[in-house]
Design an enzyme around this catalytic site. Sequence first.
Site, PDB file in Angstrom:
ATOM      1  N   LYS A  63       0.832  -1.201   0.000  1.00  0.00           N
ATOM      2  CA  LYS A  63       0.000   0.000   0.000  1.00  0.00           C
ATOM      3  C   LYS A  63       0.873   1.261   0.000  1.00  0.00           C
ATOM      4  O   LYS A  63       2.011   1.244   0.454  1.00  0.00           O
ATOM      5  CB  LYS A  63      -0.928   0.008   1.221  1.00  0.00           C
ATOM      6  CG  LYS A  63      -1.871  -1.197   1.291  1.00  0.00           C
ATOM      7  CD  LYS A  63      -2.890  -1.172   0.178  1.00  0.00           C
ATOM      8  CE  LYS A  63      -3.839  -2.364   0.259  1.00  0.00           C
ATOM      9  NZ  LYS A  63      -3.241  -3.622  -0.201  1.00  0.00           N
ATOM     10  N   ASP A  64       0.298   2.344  -0.503  1.00  0.00           N
ATOM     11  CA  ASP A  64       1.016   3.603  -0.631  1.00  0.00           C
ATOM     12  C   ASP A  64       1.537   4.101   0.709  1.00  0.00           C
ATOM     13  O   ASP A  64       0.898   3.921   1.747  1.00  0.00           O
ATOM     14  CB  ASP A  64       0.096   4.661  -1.234  1.00  0.00           C
ATOM     15  CG  ASP A  64      -0.409   4.264  -2.604  1.00  0.00           C
ATOM     16  OD1 ASP A  64      -1.314   3.411  -2.667  1.00  0.00           O
ATOM     17  OD2 ASP A  64       0.106   4.784  -3.609  1.00  0.00           O
TER      18      ASP A  64
END
Length: 333
Positions: A63-64
């Site tokens: 995930k970012d």
Amino acid sequence: MATFVSGVETFVVEELPAYRPVGTGEHTYCWIEKRDLTTHEAVRRLARALGVPDRDVGYAGLKDRHATTRQYLSVPGTTPEAALEAKVEGVQVLEAARHGNKLRMGHLKGNRFEVVVSDLAPGELERLGEALEALGRDGVPNRFGEQRFGAAGDNVEVALAVLRRERREPDRRKREFLFSALQSAVFNRVLTLRTERGGLLDLREGDVLQKRGSGGLFITTDLAVDAARVAAGEVVPTGPMPGNREMEPPAGTAARAIEDEAMVAVGITRAELEPLGRHLPGARRPLVVPLELGSPPTEGLDDGRARLRFGLPSGSYATVVLETLGIETRRAA
């Protein structure tokens, strides 16, 4: 022009898991929320807090960093109670329950996004709403986002050097990530060429199609019949993630010509990929993916801002949706 700058207040990502923990088993599934951290750093911090090796912690997707994100991590050798009590900077364990297997990459359906954009001109919120509805109807180009190619944008160049033994990369995971960036560059180039020459969903002789329901692959033999199936949403054309076991369009076909041209543009040959064997098996990737509209898809905020809500299958990028909508995306400072 509408703009997006990723941050913990402007970008929320929530994983859509492939399955939920059943309550029994050797692994504790932790539903975490992390803020301004990569998944790897969240894993490292939680593993340290719970006294387990980093390598034993599983996750379904990366995930970012510059966002607030929620996802499952699987942790062996601990209990749900210990996980819920863990104090970890930047990471909060929201739920914890036991399950039988370690999470692996790809064990997710997709991701749900909430994005705050700013600098909207008068009437632009309505335009964005209409454009988002159109993407929900027609789908989104499945291009890889720029983050796939590294902060300096040089992952492809580095991958080619490693592949040709001009540079060493002893870390296996980093090496495989570099090679995946090389595959991604070929795929993106195919997308560009097909868009310029008639459209992503225009069928060509030799196209490898994917069945929407089962994911099965086959090579078109009747363009008219399969074009109707594409229009009906039953199948979708695919592009290459080139490797030694990837299904390819037959030599001499129009689809193969585009894919060969893309590989030349990136600077790679199929012969160079063959020795990588199981480390780069290859795959096909849909050229267009469905977009699920949130409820509501758009919400006006104050000061010329708006919140957009949508979902994508795993491996697809929210930033590509924003760029398709004509929103300028900027890296966080």
